[in-house]
Design an enzyme around this catalytic site. Structure first.
Site, PDB file in Angstrom:
ATOM      1  N   SER A 228       0.845  -1.184   0.000  1.00 14.21           N
ATOM      2  CA  SER A 228       0.000   0.000   0.000  1.00 14.21           C
ATOM      3  C   SER A 228       0.888   1.244   0.000  1.00 14.21           C
ATOM      4  CB  SER A 228      -0.972  -0.056   1.186  1.00 14.21           C
ATOM      5  OG  SER A 228      -2.049   0.825   1.001  1.00 14.21           O
ATOM      6  N   GLU A 358      -8.836  -6.213  -4.801  1.00  8.94           N
ATOM      7  CA  GLU A 358      -8.298  -5.080  -4.049  1.00  8.94           C
ATOM      8  C   GLU A 358      -9.380  -4.173  -3.458  1.00  8.94           C
ATOM      9  OE1 GLU A 358      -5.285  -4.172  -3.255  1.00  8.94           O
ATOM     10  OE2 GLU A 358      -3.889  -5.201  -4.602  1.00  8.94           O
ATOM     11  N   HIS A 464      -7.667  -5.983  -0.435  1.00 10.02           N
ATOM     12  CA  HIS A 464      -6.470  -5.196  -0.176  1.00 10.02           C
ATOM     13  C   HIS A 464      -5.885  -5.536   1.191  1.00 10.02           C
ATOM     14  CE1 HIS A 464      -3.883  -1.683  -0.819  1.00 10.02           C
ATOM     15  NE2 HIS A 464      -4.108  -1.334   0.436  1.00 10.02           N
TER      16      HIS A 464
END
Length: 553
Positions: A228, A358, A464
């Site tokens: 990230s 995601e 995610h």
């Protein structure tokens, strides 16, 4: 994206998410660390290492040793606030390294509350496998982890790397770096937006170069990796002239140089999201912010700002407004995706990828505010985000009838447009010059240990951050997932060792080619396989219709 849009995004989307993700995305300041791994044993010794700034005493856990809270730079406090990191002062005697140092200043993940953490936060944590550190023993690869958290939350000590260190026989270093207004502020008196967060990471890498050998690591074989915001950091280092020679391999997890989000896709008031922005916009925002804090005039603005208390600066508005990485300055002269396209990046092997789903987690936190009840709502959102012509083309490839619910259809196309296809686009640019390896984390049975309840009609699947517990000791894994975790640890550390992600008793990982040869990672005997990700994720559509990056600055 404008400052009001940034504020809305974090206040209404990301910050609600971070409250319930302390163990996955590891964004909450007060989140407790996860329980220690099963490889832990009672502490039996207090090993001492002589670093270049002084001696540190760590802990011996049997299978591995840990040295936490080791300063890699001077505390950026007082007159050093908003200055590039300076060398840590030397100390006399032996410094205790049995516990992490302070986390960097950050707010509660959601709701009212005072800031936690400290500006005195530039610490590294080192995990070393037992044995093999004697003089003359082969040096181990070093892996340096940059945490995620949207550049507003997180800390290195929240990631427990015992599996990687012990199974892969590598030295793992996790680091803190300045966040929000303390790490990404810009102002004319600073000469722009120096990018203190990235500069901190570079200081940590210089510390690793000077000290890795003292912990049995090889300073000539350093891999940077992150997820990230940590992945965006790795992308920045790939293209920053100041990072040259500080690392030798790079792993980018769910945050490529081209990652972005279509406008109005999660909330009706949220424009295009871009993590990299022109420096001039950040500087302009800094002038406005300083004036609102009562610090303005022809000179002395920074002196005024440095006299302010942490609480006056660590507000939701300021932390969120300065959560983007600026380009156009000395540290990052060129927008990273443009640098990749033109070949202006460091020639090191790269491994990068995404999770299959995601955006499901992010979408799940906004559906109550911005629902997708039926096909009409799906079509309306398509047209709002992409325009009528592109909306028709997208709907042809993502017909709502092909998915269990409109929400699943929308999350699927967003995942492809915002993460998967931009990552493949970057991989194509990288592969022209360096060995490049792509992956897709595909385990849709990955445990949801985030605390975020799934909403009806939108299972989170492989969302995610859901790959993180397969690499770090974050939560117990079911038996099938443990096997995948072992293979992933082997691939990751194999890449760190040789620049090729090889794993014993696991399928070979091909280099990125066209069509996109990407390794899909899932449990089971046939769970790891090569797929043509570009075709599966409709990347020809996205490359032609919505390259994914527009500028609102």
């Amino acid at each position: 994206m404008s400052v009001p849009d940034v504020r809305r995004f974090w206040r209404r989307c990301v910050r609600p998410l971070t409250l319930t993700l302390p163990a996955v995305l590891l964004l909450a300041a007060a989140a407790p660390g996860p329980e220690r791994s099963v490889v832990d044993r009672p502490v039996v010794d207090r090993p001492v290492v002589d670093t270049d700034r002084g001696r540190v005493r760590g802990l011996d856990h049997g299978a591995y040793r840990s040295f936490e809270g080791v300063p890699y730079a001077a505390p950026p406090t007082g007159p050093l606030r908003w200055r590039l990191p300076q060398p840590a002062p030397r100390w006399e005697g032996v410094r205790d390294a049995a516990a992490p140092g302070s986390r960097c200043v950050q707010l509660p993940a959601l709701g009212p509350g005072v800031p936690s953490g400290s500006e005195d936060c530039l610490y590294a944590n080192v995990t070393v496998p037992a044995g093999g550190a004697d003089r003359g023993a082969p040096r181990r690869p070093v892996m340096v982890w940059f945490h995620g958290g949207g550049f507003v939350n997180g800390a290195g000590d929240l990631y427990r790397p015992e599996r990687l260190a012990v199974r892969g026989d590598v030295v793992v270093v996790t680091v803190n770096y300045r966040l929000g207004v303390f790490g990404l502020f810009g102002h004319p008196e600073l000469g722009g937006a120096p990018g203190f967060a990235l500069a901190d990471q570079q200081a940590a890498l210089r510390w690793v170069r000077a000290n890795a050998g003292r912990f049995g690591g090889d300073p000539g074989n350093v891999t940077v990796f992150g997820e990230s915001a940590g992945a965006l950091s790795v992308c920045a280092h790939l293209t920053s002239p100041a990072s040259e020679g500080l690392f030798h391999r790079a792993i980018v997890q769910s945050g490529s140089c081209s990652t972005t989000s279509p406008p109005w896709s999660l909330l009706p008031t949220l424009g295009t999201y871009e993590p990299f922005v022109p420096e001039r916009g950040t500087v302009s925002d800094g002038v406005l912010a300083a004036a609102r804090l009562g610090c303005e005039g022809p000179a002395g603005v920074l002196d005024c700002l440095r006299r302010l208390d942490v609480g006056e600066l660590a507000t939701p508005e300021l932390m969120q407004a300065f959560s983007k990485v600026s380009y156009g300055g000395a540290l990052l002269p060129v927008e990273p995706r443009r640098a990749l396209e033109s070949g202006r990046f460091h020639r090191v092997p790269v491994m990068q990828g995404t999770t299959r789903d995601e955006m499901r987690l992010f979408l799940g936190t906004t559906l109550a505010t911005y629902p997708l009840p039926d096909e009409a709502a799906y079509r309306a959102r398509l047209e709002r985000s992409f325009g009528a012509s592109t909306a028709r083309a997208v709907e042809a490839d993502y017909p709502v009838a092909a998915y269990p619910t409109p929400a699943v259809a929308w999350a699927t196309l967003l995942s492809d447009a915002a993460f998967t296809c931009p990552t493949l686009r970057d991989s194509r640019a990288l592969a022209r010059h360096v060995p490049t390896y792509g992956y897709r984390f595909s385990d849709r049975q990955a445990p949801n240990f985030t605390g975020v309840p799934e909403v009806p009609g939108l299972p989170f699947g492989a969302s995610h951050g859901f790959e993180l517990p397969y690499l770090f000791e974050l939560a117990p894994l079911p038996v099938p997932q443990r096997g995948l975790a072992d293979r992933m640890a082997d691939y990751w550390t194999g890449f760190a060792r040789t620049g090729v992600p090889r794993a014993p008793e696991a399928p070979p990982w091909p280099r990125y080619r066209t069509p996109a040869s990407v390794l899909s990672l899932a449990p089971g005997p046939d769970g790891i396989s090569t797929v043509d990700a570009r075709t599966e994720h409709h990347c020809a559509l996205w490359d032609a219709r919505w390259p994914g990056v527009t500028s609102s600055r």
